[in-house]
Design a protein around this motif. Structure first.
Motif, PDB file in Angstrom:
ATOM      1  N   ASP A  52     -21.194  27.009  23.013  1.00  0.00           N
ATOM      2  CA  ASP A  52     -22.152  27.644  23.926  1.00  0.00           C
ATOM      3  C   ASP A  52     -22.860  26.643  24.833  1.00  0.00           C
ATOM      4  N   ILE A  53     -22.714  25.351  24.546  1.00  0.00           N
ATOM      5  CA  ILE A  53     -23.482  24.328  25.262  1.00  0.00           C
ATOM      6  C   ILE A  53     -23.244  24.344  26.774  1.00  0.00           C
ATOM      7  N   PRO A  54     -21.993  24.358  27.272  1.00  0.00           N
ATOM      8  CA  PRO A  54     -21.810  24.367  28.730  1.00  0.00           C
ATOM      9  C   PRO A  54     -22.519  25.537  29.409  1.00  0.00           C
ATOM     10  N   GLY A  55     -22.396  26.734  28.821  1.00  0.00           N
ATOM     11  CA  GLY A  55     -23.046  27.906  29.393  1.00  0.00           C
ATOM     12  C   GLY A  55     -24.558  27.818  29.313  1.00  0.00           C
ATOM     13  N   ASN A  56     -25.072  27.255  28.211  1.00  0.00           N
ATOM     14  CA  ASN A  56     -26.517  27.127  28.052  1.00  0.00           C
ATOM     15  C   ASN A  56     -27.124  26.198  29.105  1.00  0.00           C
ATOM     16  N   ILE A  57     -26.359  25.178  29.493  1.00  0.00           N
ATOM     17  CA  ILE A  57     -26.872  24.195  30.458  1.00  0.00           C
ATOM     18  C   ILE A  57     -27.017  24.801  31.847  1.00  0.00           C
ATOM     19  N   VAL A  58     -26.027  25.585  32.278  1.00  0.00           N
ATOM     20  CA  VAL A  58     -26.038  26.111  33.650  1.00  0.00           C
ATOM     21  C   VAL A  58     -26.713  27.481  33.755  1.00  0.00           C
ATOM     22  N   SER A  59     -26.911  28.150  32.637  1.00  0.00           N
ATOM     23  CA  SER A  59     -27.482  29.491  32.661  1.00  0.00           C
ATOM     24  C   SER A  59     -29.006  29.461  32.621  1.00  0.00           C
ATOM     25  N   ASP A  60     -29.612  30.593  32.953  1.00  0.00           N
ATOM     26  CA  ASP A  60     -31.072  30.731  32.883  1.00  0.00           C
ATOM     27  C   ASP A  60     -31.536  31.099  31.484  1.00  0.00           C
ATOM     28  N   SER A  61     -30.581  31.225  30.570  1.00  0.00           N
ATOM     29  CA  SER A  61     -30.937  31.574  29.197  1.00  0.00           C
ATOM     30  C   SER A  61     -30.052  30.837  28.210  1.00  0.00           C
ATOM     31  N   ILE A  62     -30.492  30.804  26.963  1.00  0.00           N
ATOM     32  CA  ILE A  62     -29.716  30.210  25.877  1.00  0.00           C
ATOM     33  C   ILE A  62     -29.092  31.352  25.090  1.00  0.00           C
ATOM     34  N   LYS A  63     -27.786  31.269  24.872  1.00  0.00           N
ATOM     35  CA  LYS A  63     -27.046  32.381  24.278  1.00  0.00           C
ATOM     36  C   LYS A  63     -27.498  32.681  22.855  1.00  0.00           C
ATOM     37  N   SER A  64     -27.556  31.662  22.001  1.00  0.00           N
ATOM     38  CA  SER A  64     -27.962  31.900  20.617  1.00  0.00           C
ATOM     39  C   SER A  64     -28.489  30.637  19.964  1.00  0.00           C
ATOM     40  N   ILE A  65     -29.401  30.834  19.035  1.00  0.00           N
ATOM     41  CA  ILE A  65     -29.995  29.731  18.279  1.00  0.00           C
ATOM     42  C   ILE A  65     -30.127  30.179  16.822  1.00  0.00           C
ATOM     43  N   ARG A  66     -29.831  29.254  15.927  1.00  0.00           N
ATOM     44  CA  ARG A  66     -30.018  29.489  14.495  1.00  0.00           C
ATOM     45  C   ARG A  66     -31.125  28.556  14.015  1.00  0.00           C
ATOM     46  N   ILE A  67     -32.158  29.111  13.403  1.00  0.00           N
ATOM     47  CA  ILE A  67     -33.289  28.324  12.935  1.00  0.00           C
ATOM     48  C   ILE A  67     -33.524  28.610  11.456  1.00  0.00           C
ATOM     49  N   ASN A  68     -33.693  27.564  10.680  1.00  0.00           N
ATOM     50  CA  ASN A  68     -34.039  27.703   9.261  1.00  0.00           C
ATOM     51  C   ASN A  68     -35.403  27.072   9.010  1.00  0.00           C
ATOM     52  N   VAL A  69     -36.260  27.792   8.319  1.00  0.00           N
ATOM     53  CA  VAL A  69     -37.592  27.308   7.961  1.00  0.00           C
ATOM     54  C   VAL A  69     -37.668  27.248   6.442  1.00  0.00           C
ATOM     55  N   GLY A  70     -37.907  26.046   5.924  1.00  0.00           N
ATOM     56  CA  GLY A  70     -37.935  25.869   4.474  1.00  0.00           C
ATOM     57  C   GLY A  70     -39.021  26.672   3.801  1.00  0.00           C
ATOM     58  N   GLU A  71     -40.203  26.712   4.439  1.00  0.00           N
ATOM     59  CA  GLU A  71     -41.326  27.462   3.882  1.00  0.00           C
ATOM     60  C   GLU A  71     -42.288  27.823   4.997  1.00  0.00           C
ATOM     61  N   TYR A  72     -42.768  29.062   4.968  1.00  0.00           N
ATOM     62  CA  TYR A  72     -43.707  29.509   5.990  1.00  0.00           C
ATOM     63  C   TYR A  72     -44.853  30.270   5.329  1.00  0.00           C
ATOM     64  N   ALA A  73     -46.077  29.779   5.500  1.00  0.00           N
ATOM     65  CA  ALA A  73     -47.247  30.426   4.914  1.00  0.00           C
ATOM     66  C   ALA A  73     -47.649  31.620   5.767  1.00  0.00           C
ATOM     67  N   LEU A  74     -47.442  32.821   5.225  1.00  0.00           N
ATOM     68  CA  LEU A  74     -47.732  34.032   5.979  1.00  0.00           C
ATOM     69  C   LEU A  74     -49.231  34.206   6.195  1.00  0.00           C
ATOM     70  N   LYS A  75     -49.573  34.799   7.315  1.00  0.00           N
ATOM     71  CA  LYS A  75     -50.969  35.062   7.647  1.00  0.00           C
ATOM     72  C   LYS A  75     -51.528  36.126   6.707  1.00  0.00           C
ATOM     73  N   ASP A  76     -52.729  35.863   6.177  1.00  0.00           N
ATOM     74  CA  ASP A  76     -53.428  36.803   5.297  1.00  0.00           C
ATOM     75  C   ASP A  76     -52.583  37.208   4.085  1.00  0.00           C
ATOM     76  N   SER A  77     -51.804  36.269   3.559  1.00  0.00           N
ATOM     77  CA  SER A  77     -50.962  36.573   2.408  1.00  0.00           C
ATOM     78  C   SER A  77     -50.729  35.294   1.593  1.00  0.00           C
ATOM     79  N   THR A  78     -50.441  35.488   0.308  1.00  0.00           N
ATOM     80  CA  THR A  78     -50.129  34.342  -0.553  1.00  0.00           C
ATOM     81  C   THR A  78     -48.645  34.011  -0.530  1.00  0.00           C
ATOM     82  N   PHE A  79     -47.846  34.859   0.113  1.00  0.00           N
ATOM     83  CA  PHE A  79     -46.405  34.625   0.174  1.00  0.00           C
ATOM     84  C   PHE A  79     -46.077  33.421   1.054  1.00  0.00           C
TER      85      PHE A  79
END
Length: 222
Positions: A52-79
């Motif tokens: 997807d890199i060539p298209g992402n460079i010339v386009s006005d948008s990024i086709k897809s992204i994968r993000i992993n977060v090891g831990e996220y403290a939720l708002k107003d929650s102990t989770f």
């Protein structure tokens, strides 16, 4: 003949190395942006498909992204779940808008058994099983549910001496008691809705989906 083969191979190697370098640079920028938008996140990593890199460079948008977060403290929650994020059609213009966003939040199994407020709670397959009755001779089989911004467990049945009694055959007050003991509040980010909830030995997985989401608004509601 050998030279003609060596040159294309060398060219492919150079192009591949360049693509990997670009991917790492873009991924690093995305990771930094995630920390800015979601300051309660830890152990963040991001990646984009090399094709997807060539298209992402010339386009006005990024086709897809994968993000992993090891831990996220939720708002107003102990989770503090881990997050697997799939974002598609992300506009580069500010404010950024994510065309399609899927987020799977996984609450660790240890957290579920601690917060469920049941005796001897343990995850078996895709159910939560707890001891019930005199001397814990019976086993209540529970399944996770999500409704009205609340996570809770619903009684599926009771196993006693190898025989299973379905929930429909049990008093309503027993089912209500189990729900009240396990209910916890968890709101999806604004503009997103919960599509599924499931249980496994990894924990409780809550999958959410939304369209045309602004990243800056995620952390304010999640």
């Amino acid at each position: 003949m050998k030279k003609s083969r060596v040159i294309p191979i060398a060219l492919v190697a150079v192009l591949a190395t360049g693509a990997i370098t670009v991917e790492k640079t873009i991924s690093s920028r995305i990771t930094t942006r995630v920390y800015e938008v979601m300051p309660r996140a830890t152990d963040v990593s991001a990646s984009i498909p090399l094709l997807d890199i060539p298209g992402n460079i010339v386009s006005d948008s990024i086709k897809s992204i994968r993000i992993n977060v090891g831990e996220y403290a939720l708002k107003d929650s102990t989770f503090k779940p881990s997050l697997a994020i799939n974002a598609q059609d992300i506009s580069k213009a500010k404010p950024n808008v994510i065309g399609s966003l899927d987020v799977t939040a996984i609450i660790p199994a240890s957290t579920i058994t601690e917060l469920a407020d049941f005796n001897d709670a343990q995850i078996v397959g895709n159910t939560l099983q707890v001891s019930v009755g005199s001397g814990g001779l019976g086993t209540a089989i529970l399944v996770p549910k999500y409704s009205g911004n609340q996570i809770y467990f619903e009684l599926q049945g009771v196993s006693l001496f190898g025989n299973e009694i379905p929930a429909d055959s049990l008093p309503a007050e027993i089912k209500d008691q189990i729900k009240s003991k396990s209910v916890r509040t968890l709101s999806a980010p604004k503009g997103m809705s919960v599509k599924s909830i499931s249980l496994s030995n990894k924990g409780l997985a809550l999958t959410m989906h939304g369209k045309n989401i602004q990243p800056t608004k995620i952390s304010s509601t999640f």
